[in-house]
Design a protein around this motif. Structure first.
Motif, PDB file in Angstrom:
ATOM      1  N   ASN A 140       6.586   2.866  12.348  1.00 40.78           N
ATOM      2  CA  ASN A 140       5.192   2.382  12.370  1.00 40.78           C
ATOM      3  C   ASN A 140       4.268   3.319  11.629  1.00 40.78           C
ATOM      4  O   ASN A 140       3.353   2.897  10.918  1.00 40.78           O
ATOM      5  N   ASP A 141       4.496   4.631  11.825  1.00 35.27           N
ATOM      6  CA  ASP A 141       3.619   5.628  11.233  1.00 35.27           C
ATOM      7  C   ASP A 141       4.452   6.634  10.461  1.00 35.27           C
ATOM      8  O   ASP A 141       5.661   6.770  10.659  1.00 35.27           O
TER       9      ASP A 141
ATOM     10  N   ASP B 114       0.067   3.953   1.195  1.00 39.32           N
ATOM     11  CA  ASP B 114      -0.097   4.725   2.422  1.00 39.32           C
ATOM     12  C   ASP B 114       1.119   4.602   3.336  1.00 39.32           C
ATOM     13  O   ASP B 114       1.319   5.426   4.234  1.00 39.32           O
ATOM     14  N   ARG B 115       1.862   3.560   3.114  1.00 36.41           N
ATOM     15  CA  ARG B 115       3.045   3.346   3.957  1.00 36.41           C
ATOM     16  C   ARG B 115       4.271   4.066   3.402  1.00 36.41           C
ATOM     17  O   ARG B 115       5.357   3.933   3.936  1.00 36.41           O
TER      18      ARG B 115
ATOM     19  N   HIS C 132       9.237   3.350   1.939  1.00 44.59           N
ATOM     20  CA  HIS C 132       8.349   2.644   2.855  1.00 44.59           C
ATOM     21  C   HIS C 132       8.859   2.812   4.269  1.00 44.59           C
ATOM     22  O   HIS C 132      10.068   2.756   4.501  1.00 44.59           O
ATOM     23  N   THR C 133       7.941   2.969   5.151  1.00 46.14           N
ATOM     24  CA  THR C 133       8.359   3.107   6.553  1.00 46.14           C
ATOM     25  C   THR C 133       9.012   1.846   7.076  1.00 46.14           C
ATOM     26  O   THR C 133       9.890   1.902   7.940  1.00 46.14           O
ATOM     27  N   PHE C 134       8.573   0.683   6.542  1.00 49.70           N
ATOM     28  CA  PHE C 134       9.170  -0.561   7.020  1.00 49.70           C
ATOM     29  C   PHE C 134      10.456  -0.899   6.297  1.00 49.70           C
ATOM     30  O   PHE C 134      11.132  -1.858   6.633  1.00 49.70           O
TER      31      PHE C 134
ATOM     32  N   ASP D 114       0.835  -1.198   0.000  1.00 53.15           N
ATOM     33  CA  ASP D 114       0.000   0.000   0.000  1.00 53.15           C
ATOM     34  C   ASP D 114       0.872   1.250   0.000  1.00 53.15           C
ATOM     35  O   ASP D 114       1.866   1.329   0.725  1.00 53.15           O
TER      36      ASP D 114
END
Length: 1417
Positions: free
Chosen positions: A292-293, A270-271, A283-285, A268
């Motif tokens: 996380n956010d 959104d990340r 990506h945050t991850f 997604d």
């Protein structure tokens, strides 16, 4: 006095200060040229005008407005700025990771992170320092004290603060690193200075707030990620490459996967996290660690953060203040700042305090002090502080002289001696003065003037301005030191020192050998800086100054050198040097010859360089040439695009870049077009330049020839050097042709003066004269050259620009001195030599009029040698080596220079002194011990003392006491004389030794005293003035004999008296008896005294009998103890035969003629019986003690026994009755004779005794001399008297006649004495009537009256005796018989005149006629 701290500022030495006279002050350029040889050695100097030179202040205070510069003091100092830049980077690094930098404290001071980082880097990095355990060495290098575990603290701080930053800079993988910045509560939070950002604009407040908000948000998100952990990341993910970034939160650094390694590209959107800097998405991850956010607010990716941290720093410069000030408002602000800062009135703050505080503030990163400085204010716009013509300031008539004064800075730059007059443009700050309004701590940084020109600064009013300067020859050294210490600054700004934004502590520069000088410029004083002299400083408070530049002829070579220097630094020029030279050359006819000569040399170099460059350009292919009027263009329109130098003679252009040009040095930097497209633009052809140079050369003319000759003479080497006379001739030529006073002439004069001085000093040294120097203070002292100075002087002689004849001779003298020094070194290196050898060396040194460093050493060695000889001599004579001598030698040795021999001798002497003092003290204590010590203990101590080679009074007294004690014991044992014993008992108090026989001796002495008292009672009469010894011994003082009689003695007797001891008194006899060792010798002495007694008594008896003869004058007789003439009843001593008045001596109770009467002189004792004397002698012999009195008593007994024996022999030989049985007493005369004529009886008796034979007389005399009573003496006297009367009737008649004669004579003498008494009474009565006469005259008249009576009886005995009979027949003859009337008149008559015969006068009484008639009536 408190000592300064190690980091406290130490003021450099002061620069020269000149106070010109009015004559010198009239021409500023002449005065500056005069002081230049001195002042250019320090770079700056101060000039105090004459006191009356006080120009008015022409600037309008109310209308002057300016915008000052902002100066943060700790950003000014180069090393401090480097540290601040480094700390800003560290702070930014940690700020991007969510931390604020806090600087820790170590050992109570802020840790220098920059120095720590630099030291670790120099040691090889963190890992190597940890591996080799060098943290302690780093702590010592940073100035921390050893032994306090500072190294471990430094390691902790480095690992916590600096190590992550260095890893980030190196590009290492930080995935497994967990950097933290756990701050200690005592650490001080660091506020970044943002130096680079402030050089552009101040950042808006919003950005600061956003950054702060973003940091807070990032910390929260990272904390959440830390809680989640990293366990969900696979090993495959961890094994892939990562890119380190600088953003961090809590304990972890963010990392991002390399491009093309996204874990889930289809996840997604959104990340996805969008970077606000580059618009990249992540990506945050995919971030490591993952988020996380999506963070709120702005977020930048790791790439943007790395770029942000790696931005190069901007060039440093001062900021302008936001508002302008009037002069009055700025002054109020400046005074308020200073008074608040120092908490005292501004005029009471010491300049030294301000100076130290300024250099402390610029060196600290903890305190941020900001000041403002109104610098570089154009005087053209606001008006000069000096009055100018047609200016706004109305000048008073008395001040009009300042309008055209050369020291008016508006005039100085454009005066004729200044070459800047040929620069047509007005250059602010160079040809037009600049104004400077300062406040406390506002500073001007290290710089040199544009084009390395002179500058002059005048302080119109206000508080002082502190200056620091370095001479021009040290400019490159100063630049090298600053580049070495702060390379980071010069890397960014190569021309940093030309920006006037950087200072460095003068103490730091001086520590690297840069000569720095200082001064305080007060109001009304000038400060002049010389070409290429770096200078800086600061203001002590609110003040107003004005400055301008000027250039003289000597500057011209430096000016061209400066242009070359600017080209290397790519720095623009203020004016074109070549243009100025060409304009001056075009006016060759009006130039000064010295200036013309300088221009000719400069043009020669300029044309040569220009020709070489043009040839180079032509060879490169530039064929097109055009003439350009560069003097019509502005300077910024003809600057080289590469080096920014101002082109004038030529330049290169290209059609592709119109309006752009380069100098011939940078033809390759113009454009990429072919060189053939370039055009050479020139102002003059070479053919135009040569005539200009020749015109200048022709103007120089004779001066150039003279100058070349001077230059050739000054540059001559070795054998080609000219003599001193040649230099003098060149000076004379310049004076004759009136050449101007320029540098070359001054150099020639200086060289000549130096040569003359050297020649004079050399001649004095050769003549043995001492060079004298005068020191400040007025005292004239003589100072000799040292050997090094002489060596330097000889070297100076050979380095002179001329040859001196004294140089070889002085070189020979130096060689002799060096030989002396070699010999001296050998002596000084060896043991202490003899004084003679040292004196010989010192005598050699008298020929050298130099200060020899060996002389004090030789004198010291001489003192040591003398001292050593003194010590050796003292030790060689122990009798003179006392404690005082040892102390004196030790005191002298203490003042000597240390030497092994001296130290050894000192140790030996000190040891001897210690031992001597110990034994002296011990001997004193032993001598004073109570009770006294035994002789054995003292003897043991004396044996130890005997080993000490020194004169010790107490020890000698100890030995003397022992010797006396032993003598005392010997005397006590011998007991030779009790006087010695008595002395011994008295001496025992002076002998501090325990004496065992003392009690026994004292007991014996008491017995002796008792015996002497008993003997005295036995022999001495009451109230006798004779001592016991006088009584017992024969008399030494019997009477004085006539020398003539003594001369009649026989030769044997005289020889005997010569051998006899001189015994003139009882004391001599007592001494002789005491010194005799045996009784026999004492008896022999007494026998000799007895002989003298008998002889002297014989003389005395004869003398006394002779004066009593009838033929003697009775008035001249001196008899009796009173020594007066005979009168009245008289007594005669049977021993001495002298007559005595019965009233003067004690008469016997009866008048028995058989009892011999002795006078008081002869009756010396009570004459006890012989048995009493024998008892005393036996008692003394029982004591076993010899006494002088005992010897005398022994001799007395012996003499008595001998007399008794002789008396028996003589009585037998003369047929005298037995003395022992004869005891008859003579008949007693009747009472009248007994009472009145007792004298006649004794006279008859004496006549009887005197009529004996010599042997009987001597026997009788000696019997009377015996001090014991013997019956034999009395019986002998009785027997002799009776026997002579019976057996000698004729002698009886003779005796009666003699008695009559004696009666008449003595009675007559008594009558005359009576007459004299009457005359004396009459005389005394007359004297009482004259009370004014003194006592002396009364005594004289009294004593002279009997003398006068006596004088009348010189012719005849009978002259004074007048017979009262009527019809006196006045008989004459040798004997006249007299008879005394027995009546009441008692007058004397001639027997012839009264008809009385001698028999009748003897048998019957005679009564004169007068008495018979009176009786009948």
């Amino acid at each position: 006095m408190t000592q300064p701290r190690p980091d406290e500022f130490k003021p450099p030495p002061e620069c020269p200060v000149f106070e010109p006279s009015w004559e010198e002050f009239a021409d500023p350029f002449a005065f500056i040229n005069k002081i230049r040889p001195i002042a250019e050695k320090t770079g700056i100097c101060k000039v105090r005008p004459p006191p009356d030179w006080q120009p008015p202040f022409a600037c309008d205070v109310d209308k002057l407005h300016f915008t000052p510069r902002i100066q943060r003091l700790n950003e000014l100092e180069a090393q401090t700025r480097v540290k601040l830049n480094f700390l800003d980077k560290i702070a930014k690094f940690w700020e991007l990771q969510g931390y604020s930098l806090k600087i820790p404290h170590v050992e109570r001071k802020i840790l220098d992170l920059y120095q720590l980082n630099k030291n670790v880097a120099d040691e090889g990095g963190f890992d190597i320092v940890c591996r080799d355990r060098r943290w302690t060495a780093i702590a010592l290098k940073m100035g921390f004290a050893p032994g306090k575990a500072v190294g471990s603290h430094l390691r902790s701080h480095y690992e916590r603060i600096l190590y992550p930053y260095n890893l980030f800079q190196s590009g290492a993988n930080l995935f497994e690193q967990k950097p933290t910045l756990l701050a200690d509560t005592s650490d001080k939070e660091y506020k970044p200075h943002d130096l680079a950002e402030r050089q552009q604009f101040v950042q808006p407040a919003e950005s600061c707030c956003n950054s702060a908000r973003r940091a807070k948000r990032m910390r929260t998100e990272v904390d959440a990620l830390v809680d989640q952990g990293l366990t969900h990341l696979s090993e495959e993910l961890l094994s892939k490459p990562v890119i380190p970034i600088a953003l961090a939160c809590n304990h972890l650094l963010y990392s991002v996967r390399a491009p093309g390694t996204c874990i889930s590209p289809d996840l997604d959107e959104d990340r996805l996290l969008l970077c606000d800097g580059c618009d990249d998405s992540y990506h945050t991850f995919c971030l490591i660690p993952p988020l996380n956010d999506i963070p709120k607010g702005d977020w930048r990716c790791p790439k943007c953060l790395a770029q942000e941290c790696s931005k190069p720093p901007e060039a440093f410069g001062f900021e302008q203040a936001y508002s302008d000030y009037s002069l009055r408002a700025f002054g109020d602000m400046a005074d308020s700042f200073k008074s608040d800062y120092f908490n005292m009135p501004v005029h009471m703050v010491p300049t030294e305090l301000v100076e130290k505080e300024f250099w402390r503030l610029v060196s600290t990163i903890e305190e941020d002090v900001t000041v403002e400085y109104g610098a570089d204010i154009a005087s053209k716009e606001f008006g000069s502080g000096f009055p100018i013509r047609n200016g706004r300031f109305k000048v008073a008539e008395k001040d009009e002289k300042y309008l055209k004064c050369g020291w008016n800075l508006n005039n100085m730059a454009m005066m004729e001696p200044s070459v800047l007059t040929h620069v047509t443009a007005d250059i602010c700050g160079m040809t037009l003065p600049w104004l400077y309004v300062g406040m406390c701590f506002s500073s001007f940084c290290w710089h040199i003037e544009d084009h390395w020109s002179y500058s002059i600064n005048y302080l119109h009013w206000g508080e002082p301005k502190t200056w620091y300067g370095a001479p021009g020859f040290a400019a490159e050294q100063l630049e090298a030191v600053m580049k070495k210490l702060t390379p980071e600054l010069f890397k960014v700004q190569p021309d940093l020192l030309h920006q006037l934004v950087t200072i460095m502590n003068p103490n730091t520069l001086m520590s690297y050998g840069v000569p720095i000088y200082r001064t305080n410029q007060c109001a009304g004083e000038f400060v002049i800086t010389f070409p290429r002299a770096y200078h800086s400083g600061f203001n002590q408070g609110f003040n107003f100054a004005e400055a301008v530049n000027f250039c003289t002829v000597d500057w011209m070579p430096l000016g061209r050198q400066c242009v070359e220097h600017y080209r290397l630094l790519h720095r623009y020029c203020v004016f074109s040097h070549d243009e100025m030279i060409c304009k001056m050359a075009s006016k060759a006819d009006s130039l000064d010859v010295v200036l013309a000569s300088a221009i000719q040399k400069d043009m020669k170099d300029m044309i040569r360089e220009e020709r070489e460059l043009r040839d180079k350009v032509h060879k490169m292919g530039v064929l097109r040439c055009e003439q350009a009027e560069y003097d019509l263009l502005q300077d910024d329109e003809r600057q080289c695009a590469k080096c920014r130098t101002t082109c004038y003679l030529s330049a290169i252009t290209c059609p592709c870049r119109p309006g752009q040009l380069v100098c011939l040095h940078h033809i390759q930097d113009l454009c990429p077009c072919p060189v053939t497209n370039y055009t050479l633009n020139y102002r003059f052809t070479l053919d135009d330049l040569y005539p200009m140079m020749n015109a200048v050369k022709q103007r120089a003319g004779a001066y150039d020839e003279w100058a070349s000759q001077v230059t050739e003479t000054l540059d001559a080497k070795l054998d080609k050097k000219k003599s001193l006379s040649v230099l003098r001739s060149l000076i004379d030529e310049s004076d004759a042709k009136m050449f101007p006073d320029n540098d070359l002439l001054r150099q020639l004069r200086v060289v000549t003066q130096d040569a003359e001085k050297c020649s004079s000093v050399a001649q004095q040294l050769l003549n043995g004269k001492k060079q004298t120097r005068f020191r400040c203070g007025g005292g004239r002292t003589q100072s000799q050259l040292t050997v090094q100075e002489l060596r330097s002087f000889v070297r100076q002689l050979y380095n002179l620009h001329c040859s001196l004849p004294q140089a070889p001779k002085l070189k020979e003298l130096l060689n002799r001195i060096e030989d002396f020094q070699q010999h001296s070194e050998k002596f000084l290196a060896a043991e202490i030599p003899g004084t003679a050898e040292i004196h010989r060396l010192l005598d050699v040194s008298f020929d050298f009029d130099v200060e020899l460093p060996e002389l004090p050493l030789l004198r010291q060695r001489l003192e040591q040698a003398r001292w050593m000889e003194g010590v050796q001599e003292a030790k060689a004579h122990p009798s003179s080596l006392n404690l005082e001598t040892m102390r004196r030698l030790i005191d002298q040795g203490v003042g000597l220079t240390p030497h092994p021999c001296v130290e050894k001798a000192m140790a030996s002497l000190q040891e001897l002194l210690t031992v001597s003092e110990h034994w002296e003290d011990k001997a004193s204590r032993m001598l004073k011990a109570r009770p006294p010590l035994s002789i054995q203990a003292l003897s043991e101590a004396a044996e130890n003392v005997a080993q000490i080679p020194a004169h010790l009074p107490n020890c000698l007294l100890l030995r003397d006491s022992i010797s006396k004690a032993r003598e005392w014991l010997q005397e006590a044992e011998a007991l030779q004389v009790v006087k010695g014993g008595r002395n011994n008992t008295c001496r025992k108090d002076s002998i501090p030794v325990h004496l065992d026989p003392l009690k026994q001796l004292e007991s014996l002495l008491s017995e002796v005293h008792a015996w002497k008292e008993s003997a005295a009672k036995t022999f001495l009469m009451n109230n006798s003035h004779f001592s016991l010894l006088e009584v017992l011994c024969p008399r030494c003082e019997v009477g004085t004999g006539s020398p003539k009689r003594k001369s009649r003695k026989s030769k044997d007797a005289s020889r005997h008296s010569k051998n006899m001891m001189k015994l003139h008194c009882v004391s001599d006899l007592e001494k002789a008896l005491s010194e005799s060792h045996e009784s026999a010798s004492a008896l022999a002495t007494l026998r000799e005294v007895r002989l003298r007694e008998m002889e002297a008594l014989s003389y005395l008896r004869a003398a006394n009998e002779s004066k009593l003869l009838p033929t003697a004058d009775c008035m001249d007789l001196k008899v009796c103890v009173c020594q007066k003439p005979p009168m009245g009843a008289m007594l005669q001593c049977e021993l001495c035969r002298d007559a005595f008045h019965s009233v003067c001596v004690r008469a016997p109770l009866d008048a028995r003629p058989a009892q011999a009467w002795l006078c008081p002189r002869c009756q010396r004792s009570a004459k006890p019986p012989l048995d009493a004397a024998l008892g005393l002698l036996a008692e003394l012999q029982r004591t076993r003690v010899r006494l002088p009195e005992g010897d005398a008593l022994n001799y007395l007994v012996e003499r008595t026994v001998n007399w008794q024996h002789r008396a028996r022999q003589l009585s037998a030989s003369y047929g005298l009755p037995d003395l022992e049985k004869s005891c008859a007493t003579p008949p007693s005369p009747d009472g009248k004779l007994r009472t009145v004529l007792y004298f006649l009886l004794t006279t008859l008796t004496s006549c009887a005794v005197s009529g004996l034979s010599v042997e009987l007389e001597e026997l009788m005399v000696e019997g009377l001399l015996l001090q014991v009573s013997l019956p034999e003496v009395t019986r002998l006297y009785h027997v002799l008297l009776n026997g002579l009367r019976r057996n000698s009737p004729q002698k009886e008649v003779c005796r009666i006649n003699s008695e009559k004669k004696a009666k008449r004579r003595l009675e007559r003498g008594a009558l005359e004495a009576e007459h004299r008494d009457k005359a004396k009474k009459l005389q005394n009565k007359r004297q009482k009537m004259n009370m004014e006469k003194n006592l002396e005259r009364r005594a004289a008249s009294t004593s002279s009256s009997p003398r006068s009576d006596v004088s009348h009886s010189d012719d005849s005995e009978e002259e004074m005796a007048v017979c009262p009979a009527e019809g006196c027949q006045q008989p004459e003859g040798d004997e006249v018989d007299w008879v005394q009337c027995d009546g009441s008149c008692n007058q004397w008559f001639h027997q012839v005149c009264v008809g009385v015969t001698a028999e009748l006068a003897e048998k019957e009484d005679y009564v004169c006629v007068s008495c018979t008639v009176r009786k009948g009536c």
